[in-house]
Design an enzyme around this catalytic site. Structure first.
Site, PDB file in Angstrom:
ATOM      1  N   GLY A  38      -5.388   8.101   4.786  1.00  0.00           N
ATOM      2  CA  GLY A  38      -4.538   9.147   5.363  1.00  0.00           C
ATOM      3  C   GLY A  38      -3.305   9.385   4.505  1.00  0.00           C
ATOM      4  O   GLY A  38      -2.844  10.522   4.357  1.00  0.00           O
TER       5      GLY A  38
ATOM      6  N   ARG B 183      -7.258   2.480  17.662  1.00  0.00           N
ATOM      7  CA  ARG B 183      -6.999   1.030  17.594  1.00  0.00           C
ATOM      8  C   ARG B 183      -6.756   0.417  18.973  1.00  0.00           C
ATOM      9  O   ARG B 183      -7.035  -0.767  19.162  1.00  0.00           O
ATOM     10  CB  ARG B 183      -5.831   0.732  16.641  1.00  0.00           C
ATOM     11  CG  ARG B 183      -6.253   0.923  15.193  1.00  0.00           C
ATOM     12  CD  ARG B 183      -5.205   0.498  14.188  1.00  0.00           C
ATOM     13  NE  ARG B 183      -5.784   0.586  12.839  1.00  0.00           N
ATOM     14  CZ  ARG B 183      -5.075   0.739  11.729  1.00  0.00           C
ATOM     15  NH1 ARG B 183      -3.762   0.813  11.785  1.00  0.00           N
ATOM     16  NH2 ARG B 183      -5.687   0.786  10.558  1.00  0.00           N
TER      17      ARG B 183
ATOM     18  N   ARG C 296      -7.699  -2.936   9.476  1.00  0.00           N
ATOM     19  CA  ARG C 296      -6.757  -3.791  10.207  1.00  0.00           C
ATOM     20  C   ARG C 296      -7.408  -4.429  11.433  1.00  0.00           C
ATOM     21  O   ARG C 296      -7.007  -5.511  11.867  1.00  0.00           O
ATOM     22  CB  ARG C 296      -5.495  -3.010  10.582  1.00  0.00           C
ATOM     23  CG  ARG C 296      -4.758  -2.511   9.334  1.00  0.00           C
ATOM     24  CD  ARG C 296      -3.317  -2.178   9.591  1.00  0.00           C
ATOM     25  NE  ARG C 296      -2.807  -1.295   8.551  1.00  0.00           N
ATOM     26  CZ  ARG C 296      -2.369  -1.706   7.355  1.00  0.00           C
ATOM     27  NH1 ARG C 296      -2.369  -2.982   7.041  1.00  0.00           N
ATOM     28  NH2 ARG C 296      -1.942  -0.830   6.463  1.00  0.00           N
TER      29      ARG C 296
ATOM     30  N   ASP D 104       1.456  -0.591  12.151  1.00  0.00           N
ATOM     31  CA  ASP D 104       0.324  -1.194  11.422  1.00  0.00           C
ATOM     32  C   ASP D 104       0.102  -2.658  11.813  1.00  0.00           C
ATOM     33  O   ASP D 104      -0.955  -3.222  11.534  1.00  0.00           O
ATOM     34  CB  ASP D 104       0.555  -1.101   9.905  1.00  0.00           C
ATOM     35  CG  ASP D 104       0.476   0.337   9.406  1.00  0.00           C
ATOM     36  OD1 ASP D 104      -0.065   1.192  10.128  1.00  0.00           O
ATOM     37  OD2 ASP D 104       0.965   0.599   8.286  1.00  0.00           O
TER      38      ASP D 104
ATOM     39  N   LYS E 127       0.834  -1.209   0.000  1.00  0.00           N
ATOM     40  CA  LYS E 127       0.000   0.000   0.000  1.00  0.00           C
ATOM     41  C   LYS E 127       0.871   1.262   0.000  1.00  0.00           C
ATOM     42  O   LYS E 127       0.643   2.174  -0.795  1.00  0.00           O
ATOM     43  CB  LYS E 127      -0.904  -0.056   1.239  1.00  0.00           C
ATOM     44  CG  LYS E 127      -1.885   1.075   1.381  1.00  0.00           C
ATOM     45  CD  LYS E 127      -3.027   0.682   2.316  1.00  0.00           C
ATOM     46  CE  LYS E 127      -2.762   1.001   3.765  1.00  0.00           C
ATOM     47  NZ  LYS E 127      -2.789   2.431   4.084  1.00  0.00           N
ATOM     48  N   SER E 128       1.859   1.309   0.877  1.00  0.00           N
ATOM     49  CA  SER E 128       2.696   2.522   0.971  1.00  0.00           C
ATOM     50  C   SER E 128       3.448   2.770  -0.335  1.00  0.00           C
ATOM     51  O   SER E 128       3.523   3.893  -0.823  1.00  0.00           O
ATOM     52  CB  SER E 128       3.708   2.378   2.110  1.00  0.00           C
ATOM     53  OG  SER E 128       3.040   2.340   3.342  1.00  0.00           O
TER      54      SER E 128
ATOM     55  N   LYS F  33      -5.310   6.433  14.281  1.00  0.00           N
ATOM     56  CA  LYS F  33      -5.324   5.741  12.975  1.00  0.00           C
ATOM     57  C   LYS F  33      -6.762   5.738  12.446  1.00  0.00           C
ATOM     58  O   LYS F  33      -7.565   6.560  12.860  1.00  0.00           O
ATOM     59  CB  LYS F  33      -4.768   4.323  13.146  1.00  0.00           C
ATOM     60  CG  LYS F  33      -3.288   4.299  13.479  1.00  0.00           C
ATOM     61  CD  LYS F  33      -2.453   4.769  12.289  1.00  0.00           C
ATOM     62  CE  LYS F  33      -0.984   4.823  12.608  1.00  0.00           C
ATOM     63  NZ  LYS F  33      -0.218   5.471  11.527  1.00  0.00           N
TER      64      LYS F  33
ATOM     65  N   GLN G 296       4.393   9.617   6.817  1.00  0.00           N
ATOM     66  CA  GLN G 296       3.492  10.476   6.035  1.00  0.00           C
ATOM     67  C   GLN G 296       3.925  11.933   6.139  1.00  0.00           C
ATOM     68  O   GLN G 296       3.938  12.663   5.141  1.00  0.00           O
ATOM     69  CB  GLN G 296       2.052  10.292   6.519  1.00  0.00           C
ATOM     70  CG  GLN G 296       1.523   8.890   6.222  1.00  0.00           C
ATOM     71  CD  GLN G 296       0.119   8.664   6.739  1.00  0.00           C
ATOM     72  OE1 GLN G 296      -0.459   9.514   7.402  1.00  0.00           O
ATOM     73  NE2 GLN G 296      -0.438   7.510   6.419  1.00  0.00           N
TER      74      GLN G 296
ATOM     75  N   ARG H  30       2.934   5.905  -3.320  1.00  0.00           N
ATOM     76  CA  ARG H  30       4.069   6.755  -3.696  1.00  0.00           C
ATOM     77  C   ARG H  30       4.422   6.613  -5.161  1.00  0.00           C
ATOM     78  O   ARG H  30       4.731   7.596  -5.829  1.00  0.00           O
ATOM     79  CB  ARG H  30       5.276   6.407  -2.829  1.00  0.00           C
ATOM     80  CG  ARG H  30       5.104   6.893  -1.390  1.00  0.00           C
ATOM     81  CD  ARG H  30       6.020   6.141  -0.470  1.00  0.00           C
ATOM     82  NE  ARG H  30       6.078   6.690   0.877  1.00  0.00           N
ATOM     83  CZ  ARG H  30       5.165   6.455   1.823  1.00  0.00           C
ATOM     84  NH1 ARG H  30       4.103   5.713   1.557  1.00  0.00           N
ATOM     85  NH2 ARG H  30       5.303   6.985   3.036  1.00  0.00           N
TER      86      ARG H  30
HETATM   87  C1  S3P Z   1       2.195   5.078   6.104  1.00  0.00           C
HETATM   88  C2  S3P Z   1       2.765   5.503   7.284  1.00  0.00           C
HETATM   89  C3  S3P Z   1       2.213   5.138   8.601  1.00  0.00           C
HETATM   90  C4  S3P Z   1       1.299   3.930   8.511  1.00  0.00           C
HETATM   91  C5  S3P Z   1       0.329   4.042   7.380  1.00  0.00           C
HETATM   92  C6  S3P Z   1       1.040   4.190   6.055  1.00  0.00           C
HETATM   93  C7  S3P Z   1       2.804   5.536   4.853  1.00  0.00           C
HETATM   94  O1  S3P Z   1       1.507   6.233   9.110  1.00  0.00           O
HETATM   95  O2  S3P Z   1       0.615   3.751   9.717  1.00  0.00           O
HETATM   96  O3  S3P Z   1      -0.498   2.878   7.323  1.00  0.00           O
HETATM   97  O4  S3P Z   1       2.507   4.946   3.792  1.00  0.00           O
HETATM   98  O5  S3P Z   1       3.583   6.492   4.903  1.00  0.00           O
HETATM   99  P1  S3P Z   1       2.229   7.454   9.868  1.00  0.00           P
HETATM  100  O6  S3P Z   1       3.124   8.135   8.939  1.00  0.00           O
HETATM  101  O7  S3P Z   1       1.116   8.322  10.335  1.00  0.00           O
HETATM  102  O8  S3P Z   1       2.962   6.810  11.006  1.00  0.00           O
END
Ligand code: S3P
Length: 435
Positions: free
Chosen positions: A95, A352, A394, A321, A22-23, A348, A171, A27
């Site tokens: 987010g 959680r 999650r 996560d 996902k991350s 989150k 993030q 990007r």
């Molecule tokens: C993520 C960073 C994390 C993570 C989120 C994805 C990212 O959040 O919990 O699921 O892709 O950069 P934070 O940057 O708020 O810690």
């Protein structure tokens, strides 16, 4: 699907390929959209969050062809080729979409706005408003610094800053670096604890003048003229999705699970250390590098007994996560798991810590809830129960795994939110669980 019934299992085995990370998917889509030329991505995350990112980029005028097999072709508009969106951008539940895109929107010569669903519109945004504001961005938030966020062009453009985020957040770091692509001079981010580094890895692969200075400091020289496209990039599988099945396998004494093609980026692999400490060691079967990211296959066989451990500090950041599924696994250990330094869990997709404690208690287990963590004792028997996802992917997936260990059936309410990151989760679960 208002609810799903999950029966207990006597074991777990087989092979699973988690969805694209996902991350990394977020990007590579955003960076491909502002690169010069065409990017061809494969194994792009099937999750709804990453499709929210594609929808926002399309609304910014980027041409994107996405196929159901996870192939996504993106015609890069260049750093200065995005167009003003006709309406407020919808980040859905994501987010990452909202916070990372904010770094790009803050630098555009047009006005825009971005918001999301009820959960996202409650989440804190001061963490990006503060550094982007220092760079010269003009952003207005709703009451309480929550989305929707409204962007007005910065008359003087953005300038680089040196910033140390007060919380460990990839993030926040990424939003600053993306704005830094457009900013005059040096943008520096100083992290106290390391967070996932996919933005830096991809920016480097795409030719951005980015340097890791050591001791957690990253420097970017702006404004950047152009980014090279990702001509043929395959997204590694998502380790935070694989975590549900890795932990499930760790909790069955004779499990045998293979996870194919998962990201083995060291900043995402802390789960393997924790599982090894508990007594379940994963074997790396294959390993390769793709544009600076590591990917490979893993095999995990169940352990006769699991000990106990504490997760704190840098590990707490790396496993933010994975906390829900580790809290569930803790009930199968001898000594339990203590979670510290995890106040971020409260902001989150849901709170959680509260959601985990509520559902563990519903299953007849105890959980000592704390402001910034929890202690879940080991050796706890679970009984089937009605469990609440709270529309948090999650939480839904973690408690679907808990249901495998319970005596009697469990019902997960609002389970469909799993599709935020892992649409095929319940099918994979049905295939891997042995009954
Ligand atoms: C993520 C960073 C994390 C993570 C989120 C994805 C990212 O959040 O919990 O699921 O892709 O950069 P934070 O940057 O708020 O810690």
């Amino acid at each position: 699907m208002p609810e799903i019934t999950i029966a207990p299992a006597r074991g777990l085995g087989g092979a699973v390929q988690p969805p694209g990370d996902k991350s990394i998917s977020h990007r590579c889509a955003m960076l491909a959209a502002i690169a010069d030329g065409r990017s061809q991505l494969s194994h792009y995350s099937s999750g709804a969050d990453c499709h929210s990112t594609l929808a926002c980029l399309r609304a910014l005028g980027v041409e994107i062809e996405a196929q159901s097999d996870g192939t996504v072709a993106i015609a890069g508009a260049g750093l200065h080729g995005l167009r003003a969106p006709a309406a407020t951008l919808d980040a859905g539940n994501s987010g990452t979409t909202l916070r990372l895109l904010s770094g790009i929107l803050a630098a555009q010569p047009f006005a825009s706005a971005i918001g999301g669903d009820a959960s996202l519109n409650r989440r804190p945004m001061r963490r990006i408003l503060e550094p982007l504001g220092r760079m010269g961005a003009r952003i207005a938030a709703a009451a309480g610094d929550t989305p929707p966020l409204r962007f007005t062009p910065a008359a003087e453009g953005l300038q680089g800053i040196a910033y140390a985020p007060p919380m460990a957040s990839a993030q926040v770091k990424s939003a600053i670096l993306l704005a830094g692509l457009y900013a005059r001079g040096e943008t520096r981010v100083q992290e106290a604890l390391p967070t996932r580094d996919h933005t830096e890895v991809l920016l480097h692969a795409m030719g951005a003048p980015l340097e890791a200075l050591g001791q957690g400091e990253i420097r970017l020289h702006g404004p950047v003229e152009k980014l090279r496209p990702l001509e043929n990039y395959r997204v590694p599988g998502d380790p935070s999705a694989a975590a549900f099945f890795l932990c499930a396998a760790a909790g069955f004494a004779d499990a045998d699970l293979t996870v194919e093609e998962v990201s083995l980026n060291p900043k995402r692999a802390a789960l393997l250390d924790v599982l090894a400490r508990l007594g379940a060691r994963a074997q790396v079967l294959t390993l390769e590098e793709r544009a600076g990211e590591l990917a490979g296959s893993l095999r995990l066989t169940g352990a006769k007994a699991l000990g106990g451990t504490t997760i704190a500090g840098a590990e707490a950041v790396a496993l933010i996560d994975e906390a829900p599924i580790l809290a569930v696994l803790a009930t199968r250990t001898r000594d339990g798991i203590e979670f510290r330094d995890m106040a971020e869990l409260r902001v989150k997709e849901s709170d959680r810590i509260a959601a985990i404690a509520h559902n563990l208690r519903a299953l007849g287990a105890s959980c000592e809830e704390r402001a910034d963590g929890m202690f879940v004792p080991g050796g706890q028997k679970l009984h089937g129960a009605r469990l609440r996802s709270g529309h948090d992917h999650r939480i839904a997936m973690a408690f679907a795994i808990a249901a495998l260990w319970a005596e009697g059936e469990s019902v997960i309410e609002d389970p469909e939110c799993a599709a935020i990151s892992y649409p095929a989760f319940y099918e994979d679960l049905a295939r891997l669980a042995q009954r």
